[in-house]
Design an enzyme around this catalytic site. Structure first.
Site, PDB file in Angstrom:
ATOM      1  N   SER A 115       0.804  -1.223   0.000  1.00 47.04           N
ATOM      2  CA  SER A 115       0.000   0.000   0.000  1.00 47.04           C
ATOM      3  C   SER A 115       0.839   1.275   0.000  1.00 47.04           C
ATOM      4  O   SER A 115       1.563   1.542  -0.939  1.00 47.04           O
ATOM      5  CB  SER A 115      -0.958  -0.042   1.190  1.00 47.04           C
ATOM      6  N   HIS A 116       0.765   2.024   1.082  1.00 50.47           N
ATOM      7  CA  HIS A 116       1.436   3.323   1.151  1.00 50.47           C
ATOM      8  C   HIS A 116       2.849   3.207   1.720  1.00 50.47           C
ATOM      9  O   HIS A 116       3.511   4.222   1.898  1.00 50.47           O
ATOM     10  CB  HIS A 116       0.600   4.254   2.024  1.00 50.47           C
ATOM     11  N   ASP A 287      -5.678   3.039  -3.398  1.00 54.18           N
ATOM     12  CA  ASP A 287      -6.939   3.071  -2.640  1.00 54.18           C
ATOM     13  C   ASP A 287      -7.069   4.318  -1.762  1.00 54.18           C
ATOM     14  O   ASP A 287      -8.163   4.692  -1.380  1.00 54.18           O
ATOM     15  CB  ASP A 287      -7.163   1.774  -1.838  1.00 54.18           C
ATOM     16  N   ARG A 288      -5.941   4.979  -1.463  1.00 57.38           N
ATOM     17  CA  ARG A 288      -6.034   6.201  -0.644  1.00 57.38           C
ATOM     18  C   ARG A 288      -6.092   7.449  -1.520  1.00 57.38           C
ATOM     19  O   ARG A 288      -5.583   7.435  -2.642  1.00 57.38           O
ATOM     20  CB  ARG A 288      -4.807   6.340   0.244  1.00 57.38           C
ATOM     21  N   LYS A 384     -11.485   0.748  -0.399  1.00 59.29           N
ATOM     22  CA  LYS A 384     -11.510   2.190  -0.590  1.00 59.29           C
ATOM     23  C   LYS A 384     -10.973   2.483  -1.981  1.00 59.29           C
ATOM     24  O   LYS A 384     -10.270   1.646  -2.559  1.00 59.29           O
ATOM     25  CB  LYS A 384     -10.731   2.908   0.502  1.00 59.29           C
TER      26      LYS A 384
HETATM   27  C1  G1P Z   1      -3.498   2.188   8.512  1.00 56.71           C
HETATM   28  C2  G1P Z   1      -4.631   3.162   8.703  1.00 56.71           C
HETATM   29  C3  G1P Z   1      -5.948   2.452   8.501  1.00 56.71           C
HETATM   30  C4  G1P Z   1      -5.973   1.788   7.123  1.00 56.71           C
HETATM   31  C5  G1P Z   1      -4.761   0.903   6.961  1.00 56.71           C
HETATM   32  C6  G1P Z   1      -4.670   0.333   5.549  1.00 56.71           C
HETATM   33  O1  G1P Z   1      -3.567   1.164   9.445  1.00 56.71           O
HETATM   34  O2  G1P Z   1      -4.574   3.766   9.969  1.00 56.71           O
HETATM   35  O3  G1P Z   1      -6.997   3.374   8.625  1.00 56.71           O
HETATM   36  O4  G1P Z   1      -7.129   1.032   6.957  1.00 56.71           O
HETATM   37  O5  G1P Z   1      -3.572   1.635   7.215  1.00 56.71           O
HETATM   38  O6  G1P Z   1      -4.597   1.329   4.571  1.00 56.71           O
HETATM   39  P1  G1P Z   1      -2.689   1.149  10.793  1.00 56.71           P
HETATM   40  O7  G1P Z   1      -1.259   1.271  10.368  1.00 56.71           O
HETATM   41  O8  G1P Z   1      -3.114   2.359  11.582  1.00 56.71           O
HETATM   42  O9  G1P Z   1      -3.043  -0.138  11.468  1.00 56.71           O
HETATM   43 ZN    ZN Z   2      -3.260   1.609  -0.177  1.00 54.01          ZN
END
Ligand code: G1P
Ligand code: ZN
Length: 557
Positions: A115-116, A287-288, A384
């Site tokens: 992801s990110h 997705d973000r 998302k």
């Molecule tokens: C984080 C975000 C959460 C999101 C997830 C996946 O998770 O806070 O809202 O759903 O990434 O994108 P966390 O690292 O806080 O568990």
């Molecule tokens: Zn993502």
């Protein structure tokens, strides 16, 4: 004809999926049999039903992703999967995977992304399983995958199967006497057409042209580049020069592909000179989203959710489906709750993670949901969806004729304003972070703070109404999820929340969330000054500095 081999393996004890799949450093996934073990654990958990079914495979193109996409095909064949639908070169955004699972009637999908999180040989990789509704598997399933992985002794693979996934095409091969199909698809085309069904593209195209709307979009060198070019440039007439960092790169060009004010700084800078009317950035797997108005006017994700909730009826999809309820993750500011009240709709508060919205959408309880972590989406899929969020914002602007900033200021004068911030303390020592959480839990257990006034050094006082460790009973399947974050809720509706991240790949990340409500828009000052007293209260209460040794957060949103 290809043949299956059954390989003996030793189990790993650390394959526990977090908030969103299994995420680790690339080097960990590159250990002998590591990825194979986890993939086999997914197949074993899904069970026999996988044998006569289709699975979708896609990922964000990060380092090591195409290799695992090819490995997955060899293992799917060996595990008697009937058909694999895979994006060209193994690439597909996370929302597109969700869409293609539903479109192809697949039993599920495997998303190859962290992801990110940053990419490259020294950074992160991830594997996530999505079920047949197109959404991330619920905890009950990911727990079973983990248990299976701990006891795994063998995996199946078809070493001699080598399918070219660089060209859109269909391949049918014989594997141990059974027919196995690999369909390599264009990851963008059908998804883009689905967006055309949801939104009024002729209206959006006309609006952009007529008002000469200036749009600037950054894909942060993640998977979204081709989606931006096809949907915004080709189909909506936005010039190619408006698509920045739109070349997908295995290491995201060294960028941290997270669309927030810190990591999407180049977009923020470019928006500051007032040329562009709306800006957006997406994360590595698409997705973000982050939305900015002219002069880099920041739309907090919690406000974005509330504004969209208030205007959802301008999107053709919802004219057809009707508007059901809304939902937000617990740490997300409660702005959307006020819209729900005004519209007489239900709003659900779920733990952090998109997987908790799936049951509510499947049961027809919600149309729109979001998270403060730049996640916005609807029941059109079960992930998302960054592009969906941008198209929704453009639709609201086209419908109302208002700028991003006007939409927000009008919203605040109608509903009041939830000031929100999140402080992230990344890569803390895991023991120290968990000691802090234990300390906060001991305060919950003693109940000693209920009714107490907590004072900020600047003089403001807040009375504790409730303090708990958030737990959630899914209204549909009644499953219970506990220990989802310490909440301190004050009598004026303000909240502070502490939780540990479930997506990091090393150490612990402490997240501190502050949600401070002001009903009188005229009293609203700058965000930072409105939030300062509560931040001060939160830091004193948690003894964060004492426990973690951290003076300042690494990221402020
Ligand atoms: C984080 C975000 C959460 C999101 C997830 C996946 O998770 O806070 O809202 O759903 O990434 O994108 P966390 O690292 O806080 O568990
Ligand atoms: Zn993502």
């Amino acid at each position: 004809m290809a043949c299956t081999t059954n390989i003996k393996t030793l189990s790993y004890g650390d394959q526990k999926p977090g908030t969103s799949g299994l995420r680790k450093k690339v080097a960990i996934f590159q250990q002998a049999h590591y990825s194979e073990n986890f993939i086999q654990s997914i197949f074993d958990t899904v069970g026999q039903s996988i044998q006569s079914n289709t699975i979708v495979v896609g990922g964000d193109g990060r380092y090591w992703e195409p290799e695992v996409a090819r490995l997955l095909i060899k293992m799917a064949a060996a595990n008697k999967v009937k058909k694999v639908v895979v994006g060209q070169n193994g690439i597909m955004s996370t929302p597109a995977v969700s869409h293609y699972i539903i479109k192809h009637g697949a039993i599920g999908g495997i998303v190859l992304t962290a992801s990110h999180n940053p990419g490259g040989p020294l950074n992160d990789f991830g594997i996530k399983y999505n079920g047949e509704n197109g959404g991330p598997a619920p905890s009950s399933v990911t727990d079973r995958i983990y248990t299976t992985s701990k006891n795994l002794t063998n995996y199946n693979i078809c070493h001699d199967l080598d399918i070219d996934i660089s060209v859109v095409s269909s391949h049918q091969v014989d594997v141990d006497g059974n027919s196995f199909t690999v369909e390599v698809i264009d990851p963008v085309k059908d998804y883009a057409s689905y967006m055309e069904e949801i939104f009024d593209f002729p209206q959006l195209r006309g609006y952009i042209k007529k008002t000469n709307l200036q749009v600037l979009v950054s894909a942060l060198n993640g998977v979204m580049g081709p989606y931006v070019k096809e949907i915004l440039c080709q189909r909506l007439g936005v010039p190619e020069s408006s698509a920045i960092a739109c070349e997908p790169l295995p290491d995201f060009g060294g960028l941290h592909p997270d669309p927030n004010l810190t990591y999407a700084a180049s977009l923020v800078e470019a928006m500051k000179d007032g040329i562009y009317d709306i800006g957006a950035a997406f994360d590595g797997d698409g997705d973000r989203n982050m939305i900015l108005g002219k002069n880099a006017f920041f739309v907090s994700p919690s406000d974005s959710l509330a504004v969209l909730a208030d205007h959802l009826d301008c999107i053709p999809y919802f004219k057809k489906t009707g508007i059901k309820g809304f939902a937000r993750s617990m740490p997300t500011a409660a702005a959307v709750d006020r819209v729900a009240v005004a519209k007489g709709l239900r709003v659900f508060e779920v733990p952090t993670g998109w997987k908790y919205f799936g049951n509510l959408m499947d049961a027809g309880e919600i149309s729109l949901c979001g998270e403060e972590s730049f996640g916005t989406g609807s029941d059109h899929i079960r992930e998302k969806d960054g592009m969906w969020a941008l198209l929704a914002w453009l639709s609201v602007m086209a419908h109302t004729g208002k700028t991003v900033e006007q939409l927000l200021t009008d919203h605040w004068s109608k509903y009041g304003r939830n000031f929100f911030t999140r402080y992230d303390y990344e890569e803390c020592d895991a023991n120290n972070a968990s000691e802090m959480m234990s300390y906060l839990r001991s305060l919950v257990d003693s109940g000693s703070l209920i009714g107490k006034e907590l004072l900020a050094t600047s003089g403001e006082s807040y009375t504790v109404q409730l303090m708990d460790d958030f737990s959630y009973t899914d209204p549909i399947d009644k499953s219970v999820t506990t220990k989802q974050g310490i909440r301190v809720i004050f009598t004026d509706g303000s909240r502070i929340i502490f939780r540990l991240s479930g997506t990091g790949s090393s150490g612990a990340t402490v997240r501190l969330y502050i949600d401070s409500y002001e009903s009188d828009a005229k009293k609203c000052g700058q965000s930072a000054e409105m939030l300062a007293p509560l931040i001060n209260v939160a830091l004193t209460l948690s003894r964060l500095k004492e426990f973690t040794g951290r003076d300042t957060p690494t990221v402020i949103t």
